[in-house]
Write an enzyme that holds these catalytic residues in place. Sequence first.
Site, PDB file in Angstrom:
ATOM      1  N   GLU A 140       0.791  -1.293   0.026  1.00  0.00           N
ATOM      2  CA  GLU A 140       0.013   0.189   0.243  1.00  0.00           C
ATOM      3  C   GLU A 140       0.950   1.319   0.275  1.00  0.00           C
ATOM      4  O   GLU A 140       0.604   2.264   1.019  1.00  0.00           O
ATOM      5  CB  GLU A 140      -0.912  -0.139   1.137  1.00  0.00           C
ATOM      6  CG  GLU A 140      -2.020  -0.931   1.267  1.00  0.00           C
ATOM      7  CD  GLU A 140      -3.001  -0.917   2.636  1.00  0.00           C
ATOM      8  OE1 GLU A 140      -2.939   0.140   2.898  1.00  0.00           O
ATOM      9  OE2 GLU A 140      -3.939  -1.771   2.518  1.00  0.00           O
TER      10      GLU A 140
ATOM     11  N   GLU B  14      -5.538  -8.581   0.812  1.00  0.00           N
ATOM     12  CA  GLU B  14      -6.162  -8.076   2.160  1.00  0.00           C
ATOM     13  C   GLU B  14      -7.384  -7.853   1.550  1.00  0.00           C
ATOM     14  O   GLU B  14      -7.642  -7.191   0.844  1.00  0.00           O
ATOM     15  CB  GLU B  14      -5.277  -6.712   2.586  1.00  0.00           C
ATOM     16  CG  GLU B  14      -4.124  -6.975   3.343  1.00  0.00           C
ATOM     17  CD  GLU B  14      -3.473  -5.603   3.791  1.00  0.00           C
ATOM     18  OE1 GLU B  14      -4.496  -4.702   4.453  1.00  0.00           O
ATOM     19  OE2 GLU B  14      -2.511  -5.605   4.220  1.00  0.00           O
TER      20      GLU B  14
HETATM   21  O1  IFM Z   1      -4.153  -3.004   9.118  1.00  0.00           O
HETATM   22  C1  IFM Z   1      -3.879  -2.290   8.004  1.00  0.00           C
HETATM   23  C2  IFM Z   1      -2.750  -3.117   6.964  1.00  0.00           C
HETATM   24  O2  IFM Z   1      -1.744  -2.833   7.823  1.00  0.00           O
HETATM   25  C3  IFM Z   1      -2.771  -2.344   5.796  1.00  0.00           C
HETATM   26  N1  IFM Z   1      -4.071  -2.230   4.897  1.00  0.00           N
HETATM   27  C4  IFM Z   1      -5.191  -1.978   5.911  1.00  0.00           C
HETATM   28  C5  IFM Z   1      -5.195  -2.861   7.254  1.00  0.00           C
HETATM   29  C6  IFM Z   1      -6.551  -2.132   7.893  1.00  0.00           C
HETATM   30  O3  IFM Z   1      -6.497  -0.877   8.322  1.00  0.00           O
END
Ligand code: IFM
Length: 468
Positions: A200, A381
């Site tokens: 990210e 994710e």
């Molecule tokens: O916890 C975070 C993660 O580190 C990166 N993506 C989003 C998740 C939730 O906020």
Amino acid sequence: MRRRHVLTLAAAGAVGAGCSAGDPPRRPAASPAPPAGLVFPNGFAWGASTSAYQVEGGATEDGRGPSVWDVFSHQQGRTEDGGTGDVAADHYHRSYEDLDLMRGLGLKSYRFSISWSRVLPTGRGTVNAKGLDFYHRLVDGLLARDITPVATLFHWDTPQALQESGGWASRDCAKWFADYATVVCYSLGDKVQTWLTLNEPKTVVEVGYTAGIHAPGVRDRRVANVVGHHLLLGHGLAVQAFRATGRKGRIGAALNLSPAYPADDSDAARRQATIADGEENRRWLDPVLLGRYPDDWLATQPSDAPVRAAIHDGDLAVIGSKSDLLGVQYYNPTYVTAKGGRVQKHPTSQATWQEIYPQGLHDLLTRIKRDYGDIPLTITENGMPSLQPVDDQDRITFLRDHLTAAHQAIRDGVRLEGYHVWSLLDNFEWAEGYSQRWGIIHVDYTTQQRRRKASADWYQQVIARNGI
Ligand code: IFM
């Protein structure tokens, strides 16, 4: 009515179809048809994700150096409850217990990140063998349990020593990152076959360097965009560094993406949605997968914007070095008004930035295929925080709906290879400290006891059936 309900009703109708008086006698009833469901492709990588600073703890142990998050979280008022990652879920000491929990779930894949400053305490130079050994033990433990390791090289925890030399605002950081990638990919590369460079980068730019509510707490949009370019350059150099190690395997980036929709039917809202799409998606996807910045995104940068000077000849060719896969992280769509404002149209979760719209995942996956070709995708994710500590029925609904959308994308021809729920464990949620619980496994932060939530039991069944 949601798609899966339609499918279930259609299946029930077929089973119940009758016959007329003139029909031949029926054969004795066969055994009942299996329940209607969505089956995923063979070998689908059912997984879960974590990141180093959010779960490991052991912050000063065995020679680990500080990262920007160690420094930031210890500053007054930076996290909701004063929480830090000093102990987190104590995964550094409990990794074997966690490995057994993973095996109990039937996980096929585990995505974790490597703490740069555990391996290189000052970000470059001497390798900390004990730090590297931790990841060797973890990976060995995964392989012994038939779980595929998926290693992320950078999940926001820049070594503090490098931050003091300019961090990602300095072009050198891309080179330091590639050197670190060489060390880690070479050392673990006989066991790890799937690598992710950056997690990210958009969040680092938006939240760490623009809003300043994540480490390193900078509030400067102009610097932020330079950082964005250097992160991308680091990605490209790390891809090249990985290939230069001669290790076999695949590498790509993990991008959080958000399909952008006009909030109404006006032409103005449509135009604004295209601009937002540039910022949310194409600004990251185009350099990594096509080796160029989108013209309309570049046009949004003033002629004196430092990012223009930061882009050197040849950088885009490096950034566009062939990726073997793309990690997709999906949490919310983006709705844009005619004036360019952002609005929410769907329910949110405890994380108020989140907007729950499963169809957006389908739109995102099919769009990537349409615009960027047939690159293998894995969802690295997807998840939500729940206020229901253990009986987290809301999370089950969330996961089921998103998996339904992912399945539809596969049926529409998307090469989706896996899904990693965020997160395996409750953990340190950055500026929110420990106030949000994103895990399918509950962690009691006083005793560090783990307890499977209802969603973990449900996910275990999904994995066992290879479907929902
Ligand atoms: O916890 C975070 C993660 O580190 C990166 N993506 C989003 C998740 C939730 O906020």
